[in-house]
Scaffold this motif. Structure first.
Motif, PDB file in Angstrom:
ATOM      1  N   PRO A 147      37.079  94.662  50.222  1.00  0.00           N
ATOM      2  CA  PRO A 147      37.961  95.825  50.090  1.00  0.00           C
ATOM      3  C   PRO A 147      39.351  95.365  49.631  1.00  0.00           C
ATOM      4  O   PRO A 147      39.870  94.357  50.128  1.00  0.00           O
ATOM      5  CB  PRO A 147      38.020  96.406  51.502  1.00  0.00           C
ATOM      6  CG  PRO A 147      36.788  95.901  52.176  1.00  0.00           C
ATOM      7  CD  PRO A 147      36.547  94.537  51.583  1.00  0.00           C
ATOM      8  N   GLY A 148      39.949  96.118  48.708  1.00  0.00           N
ATOM      9  CA  GLY A 148      41.268  95.738  48.223  1.00  0.00           C
ATOM     10  C   GLY A 148      42.285  95.585  49.337  1.00  0.00           C
ATOM     11  O   GLY A 148      43.130  94.688  49.307  1.00  0.00           O
ATOM     12  N   ALA A 149      42.206  96.431  50.351  1.00  0.00           N
ATOM     13  CA  ALA A 149      43.170  96.389  51.458  1.00  0.00           C
ATOM     14  C   ALA A 149      43.098  95.080  52.241  1.00  0.00           C
ATOM     15  O   ALA A 149      44.109  94.644  52.805  1.00  0.00           O
ATOM     16  CB  ALA A 149      42.951  97.573  52.390  1.00  0.00           C
ATOM     17  N   VAL A 150      41.946  94.440  52.280  1.00  0.00           N
ATOM     18  CA  VAL A 150      41.808  93.165  52.993  1.00  0.00           C
ATOM     19  C   VAL A 150      42.679  92.101  52.325  1.00  0.00           C
ATOM     20  O   VAL A 150      43.264  91.252  53.005  1.00  0.00           O
ATOM     21  CB  VAL A 150      40.326  92.728  53.064  1.00  0.00           C
ATOM     22  CG1 VAL A 150      40.183  91.287  53.524  1.00  0.00           C
ATOM     23  CG2 VAL A 150      39.554  93.663  53.996  1.00  0.00           C
ATOM     24  N   VAL A 165      35.928  92.961  43.054  1.00  0.00           N
ATOM     25  CA  VAL A 165      35.212  91.708  42.836  1.00  0.00           C
ATOM     26  C   VAL A 165      36.242  90.684  42.370  1.00  0.00           C
ATOM     27  O   VAL A 165      37.027  90.952  41.455  1.00  0.00           O
ATOM     28  CB  VAL A 165      34.112  91.878  41.773  1.00  0.00           C
ATOM     29  CG1 VAL A 165      33.406  90.554  41.526  1.00  0.00           C
ATOM     30  CG2 VAL A 165      33.117  92.944  42.200  1.00  0.00           C
ATOM     31  N   VAL A 166      36.250  89.530  43.007  1.00  0.00           N
ATOM     32  CA  VAL A 166      37.207  88.470  42.683  1.00  0.00           C
ATOM     33  C   VAL A 166      36.478  87.134  42.833  1.00  0.00           C
ATOM     34  O   VAL A 166      35.396  87.074  43.409  1.00  0.00           O
ATOM     35  CB  VAL A 166      38.460  88.585  43.602  1.00  0.00           C
ATOM     36  CG1 VAL A 166      38.149  88.248  45.035  1.00  0.00           C
ATOM     37  CG2 VAL A 166      39.627  87.778  43.071  1.00  0.00           C
ATOM     38  N   ALA A 194      27.525  91.479  32.011  1.00  0.00           N
ATOM     39  CA  ALA A 194      26.223  90.998  32.487  1.00  0.00           C
ATOM     40  C   ALA A 194      25.801  91.629  33.811  1.00  0.00           C
ATOM     41  O   ALA A 194      24.607  91.847  34.046  1.00  0.00           O
ATOM     42  CB  ALA A 194      26.248  89.480  32.627  1.00  0.00           C
ATOM     43  N   TYR A 195      26.760  91.916  34.694  1.00  0.00           N
ATOM     44  CA  TYR A 195      26.430  92.406  36.029  1.00  0.00           C
ATOM     45  C   TYR A 195      26.779  93.880  36.227  1.00  0.00           C
ATOM     46  O   TYR A 195      26.754  94.379  37.356  1.00  0.00           O
ATOM     47  CB  TYR A 195      27.099  91.533  37.091  1.00  0.00           C
ATOM     48  CG  TYR A 195      26.497  90.144  37.110  1.00  0.00           C
ATOM     49  CD1 TYR A 195      25.341  89.875  37.831  1.00  0.00           C
ATOM     50  CD2 TYR A 195      27.054  89.111  36.366  1.00  0.00           C
ATOM     51  CE1 TYR A 195      24.764  88.617  37.825  1.00  0.00           C
ATOM     52  CE2 TYR A 195      26.491  87.846  36.349  1.00  0.00           C
ATOM     53  CZ  TYR A 195      25.348  87.605  37.079  1.00  0.00           C
ATOM     54  OH  TYR A 195      24.770  86.355  37.062  1.00  0.00           O
ATOM     55  N   ASP A 196      27.112  94.568  35.156  1.00  0.00           N
ATOM     56  CA  ASP A 196      27.381  96.003  35.196  1.00  0.00           C
ATOM     57  C   ASP A 196      28.476  96.359  36.210  1.00  0.00           C
ATOM     58  O   ASP A 196      28.350  97.297  36.997  1.00  0.00           O
ATOM     59  CB  ASP A 196      26.084  96.781  35.495  1.00  0.00           C
ATOM     60  CG  ASP A 196      26.210  98.260  35.157  1.00  0.00           C
ATOM     61  OD1 ASP A 196      27.003  98.601  34.264  1.00  0.00           O
ATOM     62  OD2 ASP A 196      25.529  99.071  35.816  1.00  0.00           O
ATOM     63  N   VAL A 197      29.544  95.566  36.194  1.00  0.00           N
ATOM     64  CA  VAL A 197      30.702  95.782  37.075  1.00  0.00           C
ATOM     65  C   VAL A 197      31.863  96.245  36.198  1.00  0.00           C
ATOM     66  O   VAL A 197      32.182  95.600  35.192  1.00  0.00           O
ATOM     67  CB  VAL A 197      31.074  94.489  37.836  1.00  0.00           C
ATOM     68  CG1 VAL A 197      32.384  94.664  38.596  1.00  0.00           C
ATOM     69  CG2 VAL A 197      29.953  94.072  38.770  1.00  0.00           C
ATOM     70  N   ARG A 235      30.145  79.839  40.266  1.00  0.00           N
ATOM     71  CA  ARG A 235      28.764  80.320  40.410  1.00  0.00           C
ATOM     72  C   ARG A 235      28.597  81.474  41.400  1.00  0.00           C
ATOM     73  O   ARG A 235      27.477  81.822  41.766  1.00  0.00           O
ATOM     74  CB  ARG A 235      27.830  79.180  40.767  1.00  0.00           C
ATOM     75  CG  ARG A 235      28.134  78.489  42.060  1.00  0.00           C
ATOM     76  CD  ARG A 235      27.278  77.233  42.194  1.00  0.00           C
ATOM     77  NE  ARG A 235      27.625  76.502  43.374  1.00  0.00           N
ATOM     78  CZ  ARG A 235      27.059  76.662  44.539  1.00  0.00           C
ATOM     79  NH1 ARG A 235      26.092  77.524  44.692  1.00  0.00           N
ATOM     80  NH2 ARG A 235      27.440  75.936  45.561  1.00  0.00           N
ATOM     81  N   SER A 236      29.704  82.078  41.805  1.00  0.00           N
ATOM     82  CA  SER A 236      29.619  83.221  42.711  1.00  0.00           C
ATOM     83  C   SER A 236      30.903  84.038  42.639  1.00  0.00           C
ATOM     84  O   SER A 236      31.907  83.593  42.105  1.00  0.00           O
ATOM     85  CB  SER A 236      29.359  82.759  44.147  1.00  0.00           C
ATOM     86  OG  SER A 236      30.382  81.887  44.587  1.00  0.00           O
ATOM     87  N   LYS A 237      30.833  85.253  43.207  1.00  0.00           N
ATOM     88  CA  LYS A 237      31.988  86.151  43.283  1.00  0.00           C
ATOM     89  C   LYS A 237      32.064  86.730  44.681  1.00  0.00           C
ATOM     90  O   LYS A 237      31.047  86.938  45.341  1.00  0.00           O
ATOM     91  CB  LYS A 237      31.844  87.318  42.294  1.00  0.00           C
ATOM     92  CG  LYS A 237      31.873  86.937  40.833  1.00  0.00           C
ATOM     93  CD  LYS A 237      33.266  86.619  40.358  1.00  0.00           C
ATOM     94  CE  LYS A 237      33.282  86.418  38.846  1.00  0.00           C
ATOM     95  NZ  LYS A 237      34.609  86.112  38.343  1.00  0.00           N
TER      96      LYS A 237
END
Length: 175
Positions: free
Chosen positions: A157-160, A144-145, A51-54, A151-153
């Motif tokens: 950055p992966g390193a964070v 994205v996690v 849906a969000y093209d991710v 209702r949100s994502k």
């Protein structure tokens, strides 16, 4: 930034964060923790990505694992890319020093984290929990996690994620 997500600094939109996530967000770099509203009916990974093209390669899943040895249960959160699955019975079980390890029951995961099922995130986990982050997640410029809510994502950055409390970077956690 990623796909069609409309991101904003997470601290500007704490209404899109579960309470423990909002509390933990204050300790993270403001420009490195973003949040985007989504349709909660599309929170599950495959539906969300479509849906969000991710891409699945930048979408990360956070799963809660319960490991038991005798009467003692230990919890860990595992973050892996959506293209893989957490090695619960190998890597995670050994790291928890457990005889048995499995995905935590939904009610336990929700109660322990204070987050919604399907939105559990590594940001704001209970103190003392082990957080295992796959090295492939850490290597991503942005992932994205979940945000603690369906209702949100979060976009981070992966390193964070490797610098979060209790975090350990694990090679081949995701298989």
């Amino acid at each position: 930034m990623l796909g069609t997500l409309d991101t904003a600094p997470a601290l500007d939109r704490t209404d899109l964060l579960a309470e423990p996530v909002a509390a933990a967000a204050h300790a993270l770099p403001r420009d490195r923790l973003l949040v985007a509203p989504i349709d909660p009916d599309l929170a599950d990974t495959a539906a969300f990505c479509e849906a969000y093209d991710v891409g699945l390669e930048v979408s990360a899943n956070c799963v809660v694992v319960a490991g038991r040895r005798g009467e003692v249960t230990r919890y860990a959160a595992c973050v892996v890319l959506a293209t893989t699955r957490a090695d619960v019975n190998g890597v995670v079980r050994k790291r928890l020093d457990a005889r048995k390890a499995s995905f935590a029951p939904m009610a336990d995961a929700v109660e322990q984290t204070g987050m919604e099922y399907g939105g559990i995130t590594p940001v704001g986990l209970p103190a003392g929990w082990l957080l295992l982050v796959d090295a492939a997640v850490v290597a991503q410029p942005w992932v994205v996690v979940g945000s603690g809510l369906r209702r949100s994502k979060l976009v981070v950055p992966g390193a964070v994620l490797a610098d979060l409390p209790g975090a350990e970077v694990v090679t081949d956690l995701g298989r």
